[in-house]
Scaffold this motif. Structure first.
Motif, PDB file in Angstrom:
ATOM      1  N   GLY A 268      45.152   3.273  38.629  1.00 41.70           N
ATOM      2  CA  GLY A 268      43.916   3.738  38.014  1.00 41.70           C
ATOM      3  C   GLY A 268      44.128   4.354  36.649  1.00 41.70           C
ATOM      4  N   PRO A 269      43.136   5.050  36.155  1.00 43.41           N
ATOM      5  CA  PRO A 269      43.197   5.648  34.811  1.00 43.41           C
ATOM      6  C   PRO A 269      44.357   6.620  34.631  1.00 43.41           C
ATOM      7  CG  PRO A 269      40.964   5.764  35.685  1.00 43.41           C
ATOM      8  CD  PRO A 269      41.843   5.270  36.795  1.00 43.41           C
ATOM      9  N   ASP A 270      44.796   7.265  35.697  1.00 46.89           N
ATOM     10  CA  ASP A 270      45.902   8.218  35.592  1.00 46.89           C
ATOM     11  C   ASP A 270      47.250   7.534  35.365  1.00 46.89           C
ATOM     12  OD1 ASP A 270      44.107  10.276  35.959  1.00 46.89           O
ATOM     13  OD2 ASP A 270      44.406  10.330  38.130  1.00 46.89           O
ATOM     14  N   ALA A 271      47.305   6.224  35.509  1.00 45.87           N
ATOM     15  CA  ALA A 271      48.563   5.475  35.350  1.00 45.87           C
ATOM     16  C   ALA A 271      48.909   5.219  33.888  1.00 45.87           C
ATOM     17  CB  ALA A 271      48.496   4.159  36.112  1.00 45.87           C
ATOM     18  N   ARG A 272      48.035   5.648  32.982  1.00 47.92           N
ATOM     19  CA  ARG A 272      48.256   5.483  31.549  1.00 47.92           C
ATOM     20  C   ARG A 272      48.299   4.005  31.116  1.00 47.92           C
ATOM     21  NH1 ARG A 272      48.968  10.652  30.230  1.00 47.92           N
ATOM     22  NH2 ARG A 272      50.432  11.972  31.313  1.00 47.92           N
ATOM     23  N   VAL A 273      47.478   3.209  31.769  1.00 45.68           N
ATOM     24  CA  VAL A 273      47.257   1.823  31.352  1.00 45.68           C
ATOM     25  C   VAL A 273      45.761   1.666  31.142  1.00 45.68           C
ATOM     26  CG1 VAL A 273      49.275   0.868  32.515  1.00 45.68           C
ATOM     27  CG2 VAL A 273      47.102   0.972  33.727  1.00 45.68           C
ATOM     28  N   ARG A 274      45.392   0.763  30.264  1.00 48.61           N
ATOM     29  CA  ARG A 274      43.979   0.555  29.986  1.00 48.61           C
ATOM     30  C   ARG A 274      43.319  -0.118  31.177  1.00 48.61           C
ATOM     31  NH1 ARG A 274      39.613  -1.148  28.637  1.00 48.61           N
ATOM     32  NH2 ARG A 274      38.541  -2.113  26.962  1.00 48.61           N
ATOM     33  N   THR A 275      42.332   0.568  31.719  1.00 47.55           N
ATOM     34  CA  THR A 275      41.556   0.018  32.821  1.00 47.55           C
ATOM     35  C   THR A 275      40.132   0.547  32.710  1.00 47.55           C
ATOM     36  OG1 THR A 275      41.322  -0.156  35.219  1.00 47.55           O
ATOM     37  CG2 THR A 275      42.316   1.874  34.395  1.00 47.55           C
ATOM     38  N   ASP A 276      39.192  -0.276  33.104  1.00 45.91           N
ATOM     39  CA  ASP A 276      37.794   0.149  33.115  1.00 45.91           C
ATOM     40  C   ASP A 276      37.390   0.702  34.482  1.00 45.91           C
ATOM     41  OD1 ASP A 276      37.276  -0.543  30.443  1.00 45.91           O
ATOM     42  OD2 ASP A 276      36.964  -2.640  30.986  1.00 45.91           O
ATOM     43  N   ALA A 277      38.350   0.752  35.391  1.00 42.25           N
ATOM     44  CA  ALA A 277      38.072   1.293  36.726  1.00 42.25           C
ATOM     45  C   ALA A 277      37.983   2.812  36.658  1.00 42.25           C
ATOM     46  CB  ALA A 277      39.184   0.871  37.685  1.00 42.25           C
ATOM     47  N   ARG A 278      36.957   3.336  37.285  1.00 43.39           N
ATOM     48  CA  ARG A 278      36.783   4.795  37.328  1.00 43.39           C
ATOM     49  C   ARG A 278      37.621   5.406  38.459  1.00 43.39           C
ATOM     50  NH1 ARG A 278      30.253   5.071  36.628  1.00 43.39           N
ATOM     51  NH2 ARG A 278      30.202   4.661  34.390  1.00 43.39           N
TER      52      ARG A 278
ATOM     53  N   ALA B 137      56.526   2.697  38.010  1.00 41.92           N
ATOM     54  CA  ALA B 137      55.088   2.907  38.151  1.00 41.92           C
ATOM     55  C   ALA B 137      54.293   2.409  36.952  1.00 41.92           C
ATOM     56  CB  ALA B 137      54.798   4.378  38.405  1.00 41.92           C
ATOM     57  N   ALA B 138      54.712   2.686  35.708  1.00 43.04           N
ATOM     58  CA  ALA B 138      53.951   2.249  34.538  1.00 43.04           C
ATOM     59  C   ALA B 138      53.909   0.721  34.457  1.00 43.04           C
ATOM     60  CB  ALA B 138      54.542   2.846  33.271  1.00 43.04           C
ATOM     61  N   ILE B 139      55.025   0.083  34.715  1.00 38.79           N
ATOM     62  CA  ILE B 139      55.076  -1.376  34.690  1.00 38.79           C
ATOM     63  C   ILE B 139      54.229  -1.935  35.824  1.00 38.79           C
ATOM     64  CG2 ILE B 139      56.577  -3.394  34.962  1.00 38.79           C
ATOM     65  CD1 ILE B 139      58.779  -1.682  33.612  1.00 38.79           C
ATOM     66  N   ASP B 140      54.334  -1.339  37.005  1.00 40.56           N
ATOM     67  CA  ASP B 140      53.550  -1.792  38.144  1.00 40.56           C
ATOM     68  C   ASP B 140      52.056  -1.737  37.841  1.00 40.56           C
ATOM     69  OD1 ASP B 140      55.567  -0.158  40.701  1.00 40.56           O
ATOM     70  OD2 ASP B 140      56.010  -1.807  39.357  1.00 40.56           O
ATOM     71  N   ALA B 141      51.616  -0.631  37.311  1.00 39.76           N
ATOM     72  CA  ALA B 141      50.187  -0.460  37.029  1.00 39.76           C
ATOM     73  C   ALA B 141      49.714  -1.511  36.043  1.00 39.76           C
ATOM     74  CB  ALA B 141      49.915   0.944  36.503  1.00 39.76           C
ATOM     75  N   ALA B 142      50.491  -1.794  35.036  1.00 36.76           N
ATOM     76  CA  ALA B 142      50.100  -2.797  34.051  1.00 36.76           C
ATOM     77  C   ALA B 142      49.968  -4.176  34.698  1.00 36.76           C
ATOM     78  CB  ALA B 142      51.106  -2.836  32.903  1.00 36.76           C
ATOM     79  N   VAL B 143      50.895  -4.510  35.568  1.00 33.33           N
ATOM     80  CA  VAL B 143      50.848  -5.802  36.264  1.00 33.33           C
ATOM     81  C   VAL B 143      49.638  -5.855  37.189  1.00 33.33           C
ATOM     82  CG1 VAL B 143      52.034  -7.261  37.964  1.00 33.33           C
ATOM     83  CG2 VAL B 143      53.319  -6.232  36.094  1.00 33.33           C
ATOM     84  N   VAL B 144      49.422  -4.781  37.921  1.00 36.87           N
ATOM     85  CA  VAL B 144      48.299  -4.729  38.859  1.00 36.87           C
ATOM     86  C   VAL B 144      46.976  -4.850  38.103  1.00 36.87           C
ATOM     87  CG1 VAL B 144      47.058  -3.257  40.494  1.00 36.87           C
ATOM     88  CG2 VAL B 144      49.535  -3.477  40.650  1.00 36.87           C
ATOM     89  N   VAL B 145      46.849  -4.143  36.989  1.00 34.82           N
ATOM     90  CA  VAL B 145      45.606  -4.190  36.214  1.00 34.82           C
ATOM     91  C   VAL B 145      45.375  -5.597  35.662  1.00 34.82           C
ATOM     92  CG1 VAL B 145      44.462  -3.351  34.119  1.00 34.82           C
ATOM     93  CG2 VAL B 145      45.519  -1.729  35.701  1.00 34.82           C
TER      94      VAL B 145
ATOM     95  N   HIS C  53      29.597  -1.817  40.337  1.00 30.59           N
ATOM     96  CA  HIS C  53      29.872  -1.621  38.904  1.00 30.59           C
ATOM     97  C   HIS C  53      29.237  -0.333  38.378  1.00 30.59           C
ATOM     98  CE1 HIS C  53      30.604  -6.199  38.269  1.00 30.59           C
ATOM     99  NE2 HIS C  53      31.504  -5.638  39.054  1.00 30.59           N
ATOM    100  N   GLU C  54      28.020  -0.049  38.814  1.00 31.45           N
ATOM    101  CA  GLU C  54      27.348   1.176  38.361  1.00 31.45           C
ATOM    102  C   GLU C  54      28.164   2.419  38.708  1.00 31.45           C
ATOM    103  OE1 GLU C  54      23.562   0.965  40.311  1.00 31.45           O
ATOM    104  OE2 GLU C  54      22.617  -0.007  38.600  1.00 31.45           O
ATOM    105  N   THR C  55      28.815   2.378  39.849  1.00 27.09           N
ATOM    106  CA  THR C  55      29.560   3.530  40.328  1.00 27.09           C
ATOM    107  C   THR C  55      30.998   3.548  39.834  1.00 27.09           C
ATOM    108  OG1 THR C  55      28.214   3.469  42.337  1.00 27.09           O
ATOM    109  CG2 THR C  55      30.242   4.784  42.424  1.00 27.09           C
ATOM    110  N   TYR C  56      31.630   2.385  39.780  1.00 30.19           N
ATOM    111  CA  TYR C  56      33.086   2.353  39.603  1.00 30.19           C
ATOM    112  C   TYR C  56      33.597   1.655  38.337  1.00 30.19           C
ATOM    113  CZ  TYR C  56      33.022   4.013  44.382  1.00 30.19           C
ATOM    114  OH  TYR C  56      32.795   4.765  45.506  1.00 30.19           O
TER     115      TYR C  56
END
Length: 153
Positions: A85-95, A23-31, A146-149
């Motif tokens: 998303g943010p819960d995946a412990r990867v840097r993302t600006d997605a809310r 999951a952590a690797i996946d999230a990083a790739v997806v982001v 962008h304003e929302t998410y």
């Protein structure tokens, strides 16, 4: 470039479906894939905006860029699979709202695609005023999401 993005999408989605062990690797790739795709969207948007600043914008050129932008925009919802998303412990600006309110997020993506379709029709008409008005509608659709998410908006 297009094949590299498609390849990244396929790899990211395959990894995302692989399960929680990666999951952590996946999230990083997806982001990273998501960011690359948004960079491409922004580049296309800027090229359209720059063309529309000309006294006599090239409608055919605008249409080509709009179609490329629309092809990417149709995939936006898929760029945000569960666990990226943010819960995946990867840097993302997605809310978190993207995943908490998926119907609203999907509706905003549909609105963007509709605005892009209208911009393509305007570009094919060759009417600079119509193209400029529709480009603003596309920018408004982007901004609405962008304003929302987007956390850095």
């Amino acid at each position: 470039m297009r094949n590299r993005i498609r390849g990244t999408i396929v790899v990211a989605l395959a990894l995302a479906l692989a399960g929680p062990a990666s999951a952590a690797i996946d999230a990083a790739v997806v982001v990273r894939m998501r960011q690359a795709n948004f960079d491409r969207l922004l580049s296309l948007h800027k090229s359209i905006r720059n063309e529309l600043r000309q006294a006599r914008p090239n409608g055919a050129g605008v249409s080509r860029a709009v179609l490329a932008e629309a092809q990417l925009a149709q995939q936006i919802v898929a760029w945000f699979p569960a666990g990226s998303g943010p819960d995946a412990r990867v840097r993302t600006d997605a809310r978190r709202g993207i995943w908490a309110e998926p119907r609203d997020f999907q509706a905003k993506a549909v609105a963007l695609n509709g605005a892009l379709g209208q911009l393509d029709a305007a570009a094919r008409s060759g009417d600079p005023g119509r193209m400029r008005a529709q480009q603003r509608a596309v920018a408004d659709a982007c901004e609405s999401c962008h304003e929302t998410y987007l956390s850095r908006f």
